[in-house]
Motif scaffolding. Structure first.
Motif, PDB file in Angstrom:
ATOM      1  N   HIS A  34     -22.015 -36.774  24.272  1.00  0.00           N
ATOM      2  CA  HIS A  34     -22.993 -36.738  25.396  1.00  0.00           C
ATOM      3  C   HIS A  34     -22.236 -36.997  26.829  1.00  0.00           C
ATOM      4  CE1 HIS A  34     -27.087 -38.018  23.660  1.00  0.00           C
ATOM      5  NE2 HIS A  34     -26.667 -36.862  22.970  1.00  0.00           N
ATOM      6  N   THR A  37     -16.192 -39.281  27.645  1.00  0.00           N
ATOM      7  CA  THR A  37     -14.733 -39.006  28.250  1.00  0.00           C
ATOM      8  C   THR A  37     -14.866 -38.252  29.484  1.00  0.00           C
ATOM      9  OG1 THR A  37     -14.232 -38.591  25.698  1.00  0.00           O
ATOM     10  CG2 THR A  37     -12.747 -38.156  27.459  1.00  0.00           C
ATOM     11  N   ASN A 150     -26.729 -37.663  32.070  1.00  0.00           N
ATOM     12  CA  ASN A 150     -25.831 -36.682  32.427  1.00  0.00           C
ATOM     13  C   ASN A 150     -26.371 -35.586  31.958  1.00  0.00           C
ATOM     14  OD1 ASN A 150     -23.074 -35.516  32.930  1.00  0.00           O
ATOM     15  ND2 ASN A 150     -22.470 -35.839  30.885  1.00  0.00           N
ATOM     16  N   LYS A 151     -25.276 -34.322  32.353  1.00  0.00           N
ATOM     17  CA  LYS A 151     -25.692 -32.866  31.996  1.00  0.00           C
ATOM     18  C   LYS A 151     -26.957 -32.328  32.544  1.00  0.00           C
ATOM     19  CE  LYS A 151     -23.148 -33.079  27.765  1.00  0.00           C
ATOM     20  NZ  LYS A 151     -22.700 -32.590  26.359  1.00  0.00           N
ATOM     21  N   SER A 206     -24.112 -34.525  36.949  1.00  0.00           N
ATOM     22  CA  SER A 206     -23.270 -33.954  35.885  1.00  0.00           C
ATOM     23  C   SER A 206     -21.661 -34.256  35.933  1.00  0.00           C
ATOM     24  CB  SER A 206     -23.458 -32.323  36.261  1.00  0.00           C
ATOM     25  OG  SER A 206     -22.362 -31.588  35.701  1.00  0.00           O
ATOM     26  N   ALA A 207     -21.364 -34.598  34.698  1.00  0.00           N
ATOM     27  CA  ALA A 207     -19.877 -35.112  34.751  1.00  0.00           C
ATOM     28  C   ALA A 207     -18.861 -33.851  34.850  1.00  0.00           C
ATOM     29  CB  ALA A 207     -19.563 -35.912  33.584  1.00  0.00           C
ATOM     30  N   LEU A 208     -19.264 -33.086  34.265  1.00  0.00           N
ATOM     31  CA  LEU A 208     -18.691 -31.656  34.150  1.00  0.00           C
ATOM     32  C   LEU A 208     -18.530 -31.239  35.760  1.00  0.00           C
ATOM     33  CD1 LEU A 208     -17.691 -29.733  32.188  1.00  0.00           C
ATOM     34  CD2 LEU A 208     -19.531 -28.357  32.401  1.00  0.00           C
TER      35      LEU A 208
HETATM   36  P1  GDP Z   1     -18.048 -37.681  24.378  1.00  0.00           P
HETATM   37  O1  GDP Z   1     -17.909 -37.304  23.036  1.00  0.00           O
HETATM   38  O2  GDP Z   1     -19.056 -38.486  24.644  1.00  0.00           O
HETATM   39  O3  GDP Z   1     -16.701 -38.286  24.924  1.00  0.00           O
HETATM   40  O4  GDP Z   1     -18.078 -36.485  25.196  1.00  0.00           O
HETATM   41  P2  GDP Z   1     -17.171 -35.556  26.056  1.00  0.00           P
HETATM   42  O5  GDP Z   1     -16.932 -36.011  27.380  1.00  0.00           O
HETATM   43  O6  GDP Z   1     -15.948 -35.181  25.387  1.00  0.00           O
HETATM   44  O7  GDP Z   1     -18.029 -34.295  26.446  1.00  0.00           O
HETATM   45  C1  GDP Z   1     -18.585 -33.456  25.375  1.00  0.00           C
HETATM   46  C2  GDP Z   1     -18.876 -32.118  25.721  1.00  0.00           C
HETATM   47  O8  GDP Z   1     -19.753 -32.030  26.617  1.00  0.00           O
HETATM   48  C3  GDP Z   1     -17.555 -31.441  26.174  1.00  0.00           C
HETATM   49  O9  GDP Z   1     -17.540 -30.039  25.675  1.00  0.00           O
HETATM   50  C4  GDP Z   1     -17.742 -31.583  27.878  1.00  0.00           C
HETATM   51  O10 GDP Z   1     -17.072 -30.528  28.615  1.00  0.00           O
HETATM   52  C5  GDP Z   1     -19.421 -31.185  27.915  1.00  0.00           C
HETATM   53  N1  GDP Z   1     -19.894 -32.078  28.859  1.00  0.00           N
HETATM   54  C6  GDP Z   1     -19.765 -33.321  29.711  1.00  0.00           C
HETATM   55  N2  GDP Z   1     -20.363 -33.614  30.742  1.00  0.00           N
HETATM   56  C7  GDP Z   1     -21.139 -32.350  30.885  1.00  0.00           C
HETATM   57  C8  GDP Z   1     -22.031 -31.897  31.875  1.00  0.00           C
HETATM   58  O11 GDP Z   1     -22.321 -32.682  32.705  1.00  0.00           O
HETATM   59  N3  GDP Z   1     -22.693 -30.761  31.725  1.00  0.00           N
HETATM   60  C9  GDP Z   1     -22.169 -29.775  30.601  1.00  0.00           C
HETATM   61  N4  GDP Z   1     -22.892 -28.785  30.703  1.00  0.00           N
HETATM   62  N5  GDP Z   1     -21.439 -30.219  29.565  1.00  0.00           N
HETATM   63  C10 GDP Z   1     -20.691 -31.410  29.984  1.00  0.00           C
END
Ligand code: GDP
Length: 400
Positions: A34, A37, A150-151, A206-208
């Motif tokens: 989600h 990280t 998020n996202k 959006s964390a991305l």
């Molecule tokens: P964790 O398992 O919770 O630590 O998640 P991660 O931070 O590793 O993110 C999991 C996946 O979701 C990765 O491929 C990230 O690039 C993607 N991701 C994280 N934040 C966003 C966001 O705001 N938007 C989108 N589209 N993808 C995201």
């Protein structure tokens, strides 16, 4: 990607640590994937990493790479961020929580030293099984949650939702989240801890793409859902991130809604500590009294290749100092603290003392294990340990 290091004199750090109003202990919880990280990285890059200035010594670096920092948090279980909010400086201790829910209770151990949890939920997937598990664990430990949806970019780019539909989706996630609080929170906190977007207890972003806002922030700036959709459709997401950086939304939320350690201990201690809260020791714990008897809950043990075994834990009462004689309640043994450190910046740095409400690393308590209660030797005959932590695991089969 690099993180800025903010150097402060040890006296200034200690003076902040002695003022609980300037300290927050928090960590991030989420269902896998989600965005825990990515969100944490965004906080690290936005806020500075606090590091004590050693007199006469120039710091070897001004920045630390994210990768290096990740390695460090694995070792340390904690890093401290420096954040100024409304002109006041804060130390935000960010506790590392495992990236997955496991059966060994690592999440619960991290929760013991935290007072607040940032729960990250993917806007498309919504509240999932592990969201429920981590919220339930947080409630067991009386850790107050705030929510980051998020996202949001996925709602726009993948689901093609219009501004009204985005708003409805957010309302729905908040409702599901508050249902968890209703199910698992202590009856006295059910209403108080439900998150209210209009009070700034929910951030969305959006964390991305590194942007995020709370509703009060958006209202103040006149930002609407239609502007966010526009930013994606007309390609100015970077400007959105400049104006509404995610770290600011989240750290504002943590400063405002995660209680300072002394406030949190008043309601957490009766639930997580087994002793008599009306005794002098009980009172010192309730108040997080830096002049009370020393009581520390250990959350993690690490092996340092040079120094030996290092215990990380939270000082719940008293002030721990190098040379202190302590007693390990579970191990039933006395030890002398050889050194007290803070995990700040890329190094573990020696600090003369650590007062109640803060997180410390200790050398010299080799027999301690995660879950140990360390107390001043002077109270070893009257001290009670912390409650055993309940390990909540996910059900293997879910019956609808
Ligand atoms: P964790 O398992 O919770 O630590 O998640 P991660 O931070 O590793 O993110 C999991 C996946 O979701 C990765 O491929 C990230 O690039 C993607 N991701 C994280 N934040 C966003 C966001 O705001 N938007 C989108 N589209 N993808 C995201």
């Amino acid at each position: 990607m690099a993180v800025r290091i903010i150097e402060k004199k040890i006296e200034d750090i200690l003076s902040m640590m002695r003022n609980p109003a300037q300290v927050r202990n928090a960590g991030t919880l989420a269902h896998v994937d989600h965005g825990k990280t990515t969100t944490t990285d965004s906080l690290l890059m936005g806020a500075g990493l606090l590091s004590p200035k050693v007199a006469g010594k120039a710091l070897a670096m001004d920045y630390v790479e994210i990768e290096q920092l990740r390695q460090m948090t694995v070792k340390s279980a904690n890093i401290s961020l420096y954040f100024e909010y409304e002109g006041k400086p804060y130390i935000i201790n960010f506790v590392d929580t495992p990236g997955h829910v496991d059966f060994t209770g690592h999440v619960t151990r991290s929760l013991r030293v935290m007072d607040g949890a940032l729960v990250v939920v993917d806007a498309v997937e919504g509240v999932m099984t592990q969201t429920e598990t981590v919220v339930r664990q947080a409630m067991e430990e009386m850790v107050r949650p705030v929510l980051f949806i998020n996202k949001i970019d996925r709602l726009i780019k993948e689901l093609r939702l219009n501004p009204n539909e985005i708003q409805e989706r957010i309302i729905e996630i908040v409702k599901d989240f508050n249902n968890l609080i209703d199910m698992y929170a202590d009856p006295n906190f059910k209403d108080k801890w439900k998150v209210d977007p209009s009070k700034g207890q929910v951030a969305l972003g959006s964390a991305l793409n590194k942007w995020g806002v709370t509703i009060p922030q958006a209202a103040k700036a006149g930002l609407k859902f239609s502007n966010i959709v526009d930013a994606y459709e007309k390609n100015y997401v970077d400007e959105l991130a400049q104006e509404f950086p995610l770290y600011r939304a989240i750290l504002n939320m943590i400063v405002e809604h995660v209680p300072p350690p002394n406030v949190a201990q008043r309601y957490r201690i009766p639930k997580i500590w087994r002793g008599d809260i009306n005794s002098p020791l009980g009172k010192a714990l309730l108040e997080a009294d830096p002049d009370g008897p020393t009581v520390i809950a250990v959350s993690k043990m690490n092996k340092d290749p040079h120094a030996g075994l290092i215990a990380t834990g939270r000082v719940f009462s008293g002030t721990i100092r190098e040379g202190d004689e302590v007693y390990l309640i579970n191990a039933k043994t006395s030890k002398r603290v050889l050194q007290t450190y803070l995990y700040m910046g890329p190094n573990r740095i020696v600090i003369p003392e650590v007062p109640a409400g803060n997180i410390v690393a200790l050398l010299g308590v080799d027999d301690a294990r995660a879950g140990e209660t360390i107390v001043a030797s002077s109270i070893k005959d009257v001290a009670a340990p912390f409650e055993r932590m309940k390990y909540i695991s996910e059900p293997v089969v879910t019956v609808a």
